[in-house]
Design an enzyme around this catalytic site. Structure first.
Site, PDB file in Angstrom:
ATOM      1  N   ILE A   1      -5.502   9.879  -2.099  1.00 14.08           N
ATOM      2  CA  ILE A   1      -6.439   8.954  -2.723  1.00 14.08           C
ATOM      3  C   ILE A   1      -6.449   7.656  -1.913  1.00 14.08           C
ATOM      4  CG2 ILE A   1      -6.996   7.648  -4.811  1.00 14.08           C
ATOM      5  CD1 ILE A   1      -5.552   9.870  -6.416  1.00 14.08           C
TER       6      ILE A   1
ATOM      7  N   HIS B   1      -3.428   3.415   5.690  1.00 17.82           N
ATOM      8  CA  HIS B   1      -2.567   4.575   5.459  1.00 17.82           C
ATOM      9  C   HIS B   1      -3.363   5.807   5.027  1.00 17.82           C
ATOM     10  CE1 HIS B   1       1.254   6.537   4.849  1.00 17.82           C
ATOM     11  NE2 HIS B   1       0.900   6.885   3.618  1.00 17.82           N
TER      12      HIS B   1
ATOM     13  N   PHE C   1       2.967  14.667  -4.116  1.00 17.96           N
ATOM     14  CA  PHE C   1       2.376  13.339  -4.302  1.00 17.96           C
ATOM     15  C   PHE C   1       1.080  13.521  -5.084  1.00 17.96           C
ATOM     16  CE2 PHE C   1       0.517   9.261  -3.167  1.00 17.96           C
ATOM     17  CZ  PHE C   1       1.625   8.439  -3.234  1.00 17.96           C
TER      18      PHE C   1
END
Length: 154
Positions: free
Chosen positions: A86, A92, A26
């Site tokens: 990020i 989340h 990711f």
């Protein structure tokens, strides 16, 4: 406490060490650059390419599971966790950052195996790019230093 400080001098000699690296895909461009900086520093410290095993996982939450499997193999002197989280607009970010960090720490403690945590937790992509080189190099140095220290202590 009496006696010599066994950890007084940091040893950054990577010769003969086996290192496992787990990279989250990711934010792939960032984590690839992080891995490249880390691998370059491992080579500079004397860790042989043939003693480095790299695996990739989908994201930061999967990193601890792969680290744990590598630790269970008892084939490594140290492990390195690489990723990039990020901040977004939801909770989340905190969940992923906290849980991945706790999982990485747990692997090291459960296995008495050094795990260098270079999972970046940043506000934006610009911050991530600003940290990639330094954090990649730092992860390599931490892994080598701690592997050598634990060799002395255990």
């Amino acid at each position: 406490m009496q006696g010599a400080d066994k950890g007084q001098t940091a040893s950054l000699d990577g010769n003969g060490l086996s290192i496992g690296v787990v990279r989250a895909r990711f934010n792939d461009a960032i984590t690839t650059a992080l891995a490249n900086a880390c691998l370059k520093e491992l080579a500079a410290l004397g860790v042989s390419d043939r003693h480095i095993v790299q695996v990739t996982v989908p994201g930061a939450l999967e990193v601890p599971l792969a680290l744990n499997a590598m630790a269970n193999s008892e084939d490594y002197d140290a492990l390195i966790a690489l990723g990039c989280i990020i901040r977004g607009e939801t909770y989340h970010f905190e969940l992923v950052a906290n849980e991945s960090g706790a999982g990485v720490t747990r692997v090291g403690l459960d296995h008495q195996l050094p795990v260098a945590n270079a999972i970046l937790t940043v506000e934006n992509e610009e911050q991530a790019w600003a940290r990639v080189e330094e954090k990649g190099r730092d992860a390599a140095r931490v892994a080598v230093e701690m592997a050598n220290l634990l060799e002395k202590l255990l």
